[in-house]
Design a protein around this motif. Sequence first.
Motif, PDB file in Angstrom:
ATOM      1  N   ILE A 156       0.999  -0.919  -0.050  1.00  0.00           N
ATOM      2  CA  ILE A 156       0.042   0.133   0.078  1.00  0.00           C
ATOM      3  C   ILE A 156       0.876   1.287   0.107  1.00  0.00           C
ATOM      4  CG2 ILE A 156      -1.665   1.286   1.187  1.00  0.00           C
ATOM      5  CD1 ILE A 156      -2.526  -1.319   2.601  1.00  0.00           C
ATOM      6  N   ALA A 157       0.630   2.136  -1.120  1.00  0.00           N
ATOM      7  CA  ALA A 157       1.526   3.540  -0.917  1.00  0.00           C
ATOM      8  C   ALA A 157       0.725   4.350  -0.140  1.00  0.00           C
ATOM      9  CB  ALA A 157       1.498   3.830  -2.396  1.00  0.00           C
ATOM     10  N   VAL A 205       9.995   5.576   0.091  1.00  0.00           N
ATOM     11  CA  VAL A 205      10.389   5.474  -1.328  1.00  0.00           C
ATOM     12  C   VAL A 205      11.807   5.923  -1.636  1.00  0.00           C
ATOM     13  CG1 VAL A 205       7.997   5.242  -2.029  1.00  0.00           C
ATOM     14  CG2 VAL A 205       9.310   7.312  -2.240  1.00  0.00           C
ATOM     15  N   LEU A 206      12.408   6.888  -0.941  1.00  0.00           N
ATOM     16  CA  LEU A 206      13.659   7.548  -1.259  1.00  0.00           C
ATOM     17  C   LEU A 206      14.621   6.731  -0.575  1.00  0.00           C
ATOM     18  CD1 LEU A 206      13.130  11.483  -1.525  1.00  0.00           C
ATOM     19  CD2 LEU A 206      13.129   9.846  -3.393  1.00  0.00           C
ATOM     20  N   MET A 234      11.643  16.587  -2.231  1.00  0.00           N
ATOM     21  CA  MET A 234      10.785  16.398  -1.228  1.00  0.00           C
ATOM     22  C   MET A 234      10.221  17.807  -0.772  1.00  0.00           C
ATOM     23  SD  MET A 234      12.171  13.284   1.217  1.00  0.00           S
ATOM     24  CE  MET A 234      11.083  13.582   2.526  1.00  0.00           C
ATOM     25  N   VAL A 235      10.885  18.680  -0.938  1.00  0.00           N
ATOM     26  CA  VAL A 235      10.573  20.302  -0.712  1.00  0.00           C
ATOM     27  C   VAL A 235      10.370  20.920  -1.742  1.00  0.00           C
ATOM     28  CG1 VAL A 235      11.121  22.223   0.684  1.00  0.00           C
ATOM     29  CG2 VAL A 235      11.786  19.898   1.540  1.00  0.00           C
ATOM     30  N   THR A 261       5.979  13.520   0.757  1.00  0.00           N
ATOM     31  CA  THR A 261       6.795  12.191   1.030  1.00  0.00           C
ATOM     32  C   THR A 261       5.955  11.179   0.582  1.00  0.00           C
ATOM     33  OG1 THR A 261       8.200  11.412   2.462  1.00  0.00           O
ATOM     34  CG2 THR A 261       6.198  12.122   3.575  1.00  0.00           C
ATOM     35  N   TRP A 262       6.501   9.841   0.416  1.00  0.00           N
ATOM     36  CA  TRP A 262       5.788   8.637  -0.020  1.00  0.00           C
ATOM     37  C   TRP A 262       6.574   7.593   0.670  1.00  0.00           C
ATOM     38  CZ3 TRP A 262       1.293   8.243  -2.328  1.00  0.00           C
ATOM     39  CH2 TRP A 262       0.920   8.853  -3.136  1.00  0.00           C
TER      40      TRP A 262
END
Length: 157
Positions: free
Chosen positions: A82-83, A120-121, A135-136, A143-144
């Motif tokens: 699940i994302a 994810v990163l 991200m910014v 964010t994910w």
Amino acid sequence: NNGVFQHLYVVNRHEESCQALEAHLPADNIICDNVQEALSQDPLRDIMFGAYYLDGCGGHAPQIMAMLEGALAHRAPCSTCIAVGWSIVGGNRDVIHKHMQCVQKLVALAKDMNMTVQHVLDDPERYGVNVRLNMVEGSTFTTWFVLEPMQSGGIMD
């Protein structure tokens, strides 16, 4: 275009936003309500979503945490990923604190679902994400994460 988005649902508590979305999505897929309420009622209650994106509501972390609770608290453990992503708007000083509050809530909910949380990163190639993803953007922090089924024999066993 509506056929492409037949499995995309949007919950938004602002009537103007819901009306604007009708040009892009089937009307049945637009729910004008708050996330917690919408996910506890038909037609969304029994849908096993594969992804959630939560708008940061002007940087109000408790509201994001409530949306996470509404989305994930009563889900049964599942065997698929699940994302989960969100955006937080705020000053540079407090955006990290707000983000960490939301991450801690997500991790607690994932544990209850027998799932782990991966950013994810941490491994962008694995998730098909550009390694140079910002991200910014301005004062918005996005964010994910991916919730993955917990493997037996892991650290948390």
